[in-house]
Design an enzyme around this catalytic site. Structure first.
Site, PDB file in Angstrom:
ATOM      1  N   GLU A 186      55.922-112.280  33.298  1.00 22.74           N
ATOM      2  CA  GLU A 186      55.526-111.173  32.919  1.00 22.74           C
ATOM      3  C   GLU A 186      55.000-110.320  33.776  1.00 22.74           C
ATOM      4  O   GLU A 186      54.038-110.565  34.537  1.00 22.74           O
ATOM      5  CB  GLU A 186      54.412-111.322  31.732  1.00 22.74           C
ATOM      6  CG  GLU A 186      54.481-111.634  30.478  1.00 22.74           C
ATOM      7  CD  GLU A 186      53.467-111.513  29.550  1.00 22.74           C
ATOM      8  OE1 GLU A 186      52.451-110.776  29.887  1.00 22.74           O
ATOM      9  OE2 GLU A 186      53.138-112.440  28.815  1.00 22.74           O
ATOM     10  N   ASP A 189      42.954-104.806  27.239  1.00 25.93           N
ATOM     11  CA  ASP A 189      42.895-105.391  28.392  1.00 25.93           C
ATOM     12  C   ASP A 189      41.253-105.767  28.694  1.00 25.93           C
ATOM     13  O   ASP A 189      40.450-104.756  28.655  1.00 25.93           O
ATOM     14  CB  ASP A 189      43.585-105.031  29.678  1.00 25.93           C
ATOM     15  CG  ASP A 189      45.079-105.461  29.347  1.00 25.93           C
ATOM     16  OD1 ASP A 189      45.417-106.595  29.087  1.00 25.93           O
ATOM     17  OD2 ASP A 189      45.914-104.671  29.597  1.00 25.93           O
TER      18      ASP A 189
END
Lengths: 407, 271
Positions: free
Chosen positions: B49, B60
């Site tokens: 990824e 995040d």
């Protein structure tokens, strides 16, 4: 106006819901709790009572005679006095509604983001009133600019978390509040302070703020005997503007004006003028006008006013902009501060620097429209929190800044 | 067969889960990120990824925020990300891009899909795009043969899982916990139940991410999921390394530990 509040929270191509999937269930729950409450006379009775006996609504409308005569080309300027609300701004209107919803949803904890601190103070206030835990995220830069409000929030029992990520302002405080919410959503409601974010926030916050426009419309009819030629407000996220506009959207003869922060001028690149200097994109859960670079990275905004220092704007404003129903123009720091001084000296009212942007816009509008014009302007907040900034700006801070700012 | 289906199929044939590793493009530099991702693949990562650095990564935690901040300061752009993905795909691993939505919309939805497919990328994970908002994206990814991965979360209702899974191709990304990215000492109990609910809705492979950092955790998840996704733990290794060579060794070492983890289920079954 058929597209307003369309399914999925869209306003034309704007709005919607761009969030991590973990929040979908909470947003659905909020949407449904809001719709049930808004249809429930019991909820309205509770909210109306709080507005009357706690906030002090209806807020008055003041005929600003000297300001109109001496500064605005003789136009009749009517100030909608949201600055007189408990906690000092329009923010309390939305917060009381959302805090009541939080209680209805059984959530014991609320979180909020804040820029100028007004929304944080209002959230801390409602949390104290209703016995909820409260955490407020505030960019570290803003905790310095608005230290008085940090102290107010702490006095009210809220925890204030300075955010040191990114540009350390409102945008980053929203990121941090979202991160908290994703992890705590079962017991926590996020009291978003403005008409942006994922659906249903834009529509819900507009609905809670629409009391401003509803009252203003009645008051101007009573005072001036007719509808105004224009209504005006400052636009950061845009909740005070959306609340005022809501009362006049269906009156085609009333021009709607939003004034955004032009900072040091659009050409300087240091501004928060999304319509003059931005473009459509997605930020904080909604598609709207944002400040971004060629790659879609958010560009930090700048304004002397912490409450307007935000790179996005509510999606309904984006739609009103594109359809031409409302017009938006930038006001620089210098123009806003001149209008700030004008209102102090002609009316004996110290406005919030945010609201001073609307006043600056109205000075130009009044001069264009002439002495027969009637203009309603939302005085969205009072300037106590801005005394140190203003004193510095005008060079009259010798000996007072230390005590006012506390550092 | 797409590269992703191929990678999951190979893992299934070997009686194990696939290992998926995340790093942001441009972290700690453009070339450095390519070398680190190749080290991942050499260590046993099946699917890479490639993170697209974005200014407001609201899903995040602090570790990925720090790495992404470094990548942005290094000047990484979405066009650069596509180049990096192409370089990584050249190593033979199935290569996805993970991106928040605005950079893709700004780049041009169709143009992004076209360029990434041309570079050799096989799909895109979009953590803040929901199926409701993805009509244009569905058309663009289908036109260019890219897989389209959306997330489900422990809070997703069964109906919602069905709706999201129906829009996915390649695999379904199951977020193990309610929270942001970042290594956690224990993977939430919610993950296993979530995977079971996804399986009831789709035949696509299900990969579990958020909070996985060790071979032991990878082995636990491999018991019930088709893929194990690791991100922040790789970044932490890089942040703690004195230089790029040490970082490459560290990343390769962690990949080997995790690759052994996703294979442990089979060892246990055979013993």
């Amino acid at each position: 106006m058929a597209e307003r509040g369309a399914p999925g929270g869209h306003y034309g191509q704007y709005g919607g819901r761009f969030v991590p999937e973990a929040l979908t269930a909470a947003l659905d729950q909020l949407d449904s709790a809001f719709r049930v409450a808004w249809a429930d006379p019991g909820f309205h009775a509770e909210l109306d009572a709080l507005q009357r006996t706690y906030t002090g609504r209806p807020s008055p409308m003041t005929d600003a005679v000297r300001f109109g005569q001496e500064r605005c080309g003789g136009a009749r300027i009517l100030l909608k006095r949201e600055d007189l609300n408990h906690t000092g701004s329009h923010k309390i209107n939305n917060v009381l509604g959302q805090a009541l919803l939080a209680v209805r949803m059984g959530k014991k904890r609320v979180i909020a983001e804040t820029g100028a601190g007004q929304h944080g103070v209002a959230s801390a206030t409602a949390a104290a009133l209703m016995g909820l835990d409260c955490v407020v995220y505030m960019g570290e830069e803003d905790t310095r600019r608005q230290s008085l409000n940090v102290a107010r929030m702490r006095l009210l029992g809220a925890e204030v978390v300075p955010v040191t990520a990114g540009s350390r302002t409102l945008k980053d405080a929203i990121n941090e509040a979202m991160r908290d919410w994703v992890a705590t959503v079962d017991e926590t409601h996020y009291i978003l302070g403005t008409v942006t974010g994922p659906s249903p926030f834009p529509e819900m916050v507009r609905t809670f703020q629409s009391v401003v426009g509803r009252e203003a419309r009645e008051q101007v009819l009573e005072i001036a005997g007719r509808l105004p030629d224009a209504v005006a407000a400052c636009v950061g996220g845009g909740s005070n503007a959306m609340g005022l506009f809501a009362g006049f959207l269906d009156d085609p003869g009333v021009d709607l004006w939003g004034f955004e922060a032009g900072g040091e001028g659009i050409e300087s690149g240091r501004h928060a003028a999304r319509f003059s200097g931005g473009s459509p994109g997605v930020l904080h859960g909604a598609r709207t006008y944002i400040l971004q670079d060629e790659w879609g990275q958010t560009v930090p905004s700048h304004s002397i006013s912490a409450g307007l220092d935000y790179p996005g704007v509510g999606p309904e404003h984006a739609w009103l902009h594109d359809t031409g129903r409302a017009r938006y123009a930038p006001v620089t720091d210098a123009e806003a501060m001149a209008a700030f001084a004008d209102l102090c000296r002609t009316e004996g009212i110290i406005p919030a620097i945010e609201s001073a942007h609307a006043l600056a816009g109205v000075i130009g509008l009044g001069r264009d429209l002439g002495p027969d014009a009637v203009i309603v302007v939302n005085l969205s907040g009072r300037g106590d929190k801005d005394v140190a900034t203003a004193a510095r700006w005008f060079g009259i801070d010798a000996g007072i800044v230390e005590s006012a700012e506390g550092r | 067969m797409t590269a992703l289906a191929d990678a999951f199929g190979r893992a299934r044939d070997e009686g194990r889960a696939a290992l998926i590793g995340y790093l942001p493009a441009g972290f700690p530099s453009r070339e450095g990120s390519v070398r680190l991702m190749r080290a991942m693949v050499e260590g046993g990562v099946d699917i890479v990824e490639v993170g697209l650095p974005y200014s407001d990564p609201l899903m995040d935690g602090p570790v990925i925020q720090e790495a992404v901040g470094i990548a942005l300061a290094e000047g990484m752009t979405p066009a650069g990300v596509i180049d990096v993905a192409g370089d990584v795909a050249g190593s033979g691993a199935a290569t996805l891009v993970m991106s928040y939505w605005n950079p893709i919309e700004r780049f041009g939805v169709d143009r992004f899909a076209e360029r990434l497919a041309a570079a050799g990328g096989c799909g895109v994970i979009t953590p803040d795009l929901t199926p409701e908002e993805s009509a244009d994206w569905a058309i663009a990814t289908a036109a260019h043969g890219l897989d389209r991965v959306f997330l489900v979360a422990p809070s997703s209702t069964d109906a919602r899982i069905g709706q999201v899974a129906a829009e996915c191709s390649g695999f379904v990304y199951a977020a193990s916990t309610m929270g942001v990215t970042g290594a956690r000492s224990a993977v939430s109990d919610a993950a296993e139940g979530l995977v079971a609910r996804v399986r009831a809705a789709t035949d696509l492979p299900v990969a579990v991410g958020l909070g996985v950092s060790s071979g032991e955790q990878a082995a636990q998840i491999a018991e019930y999921a088709d893929g194990v996704i690791v991100g922040s733990a790789f970044i932490r290794v890089v942040l703690e390394s004195p230089d790029l060579e040490a970082a490459e060794q560290g990343v390769g070492g962690l990949a080997r530990e995790l690759a052994a983890g996703v294979r442990r289920r089979r060892d246990r079954a055979l013993s």
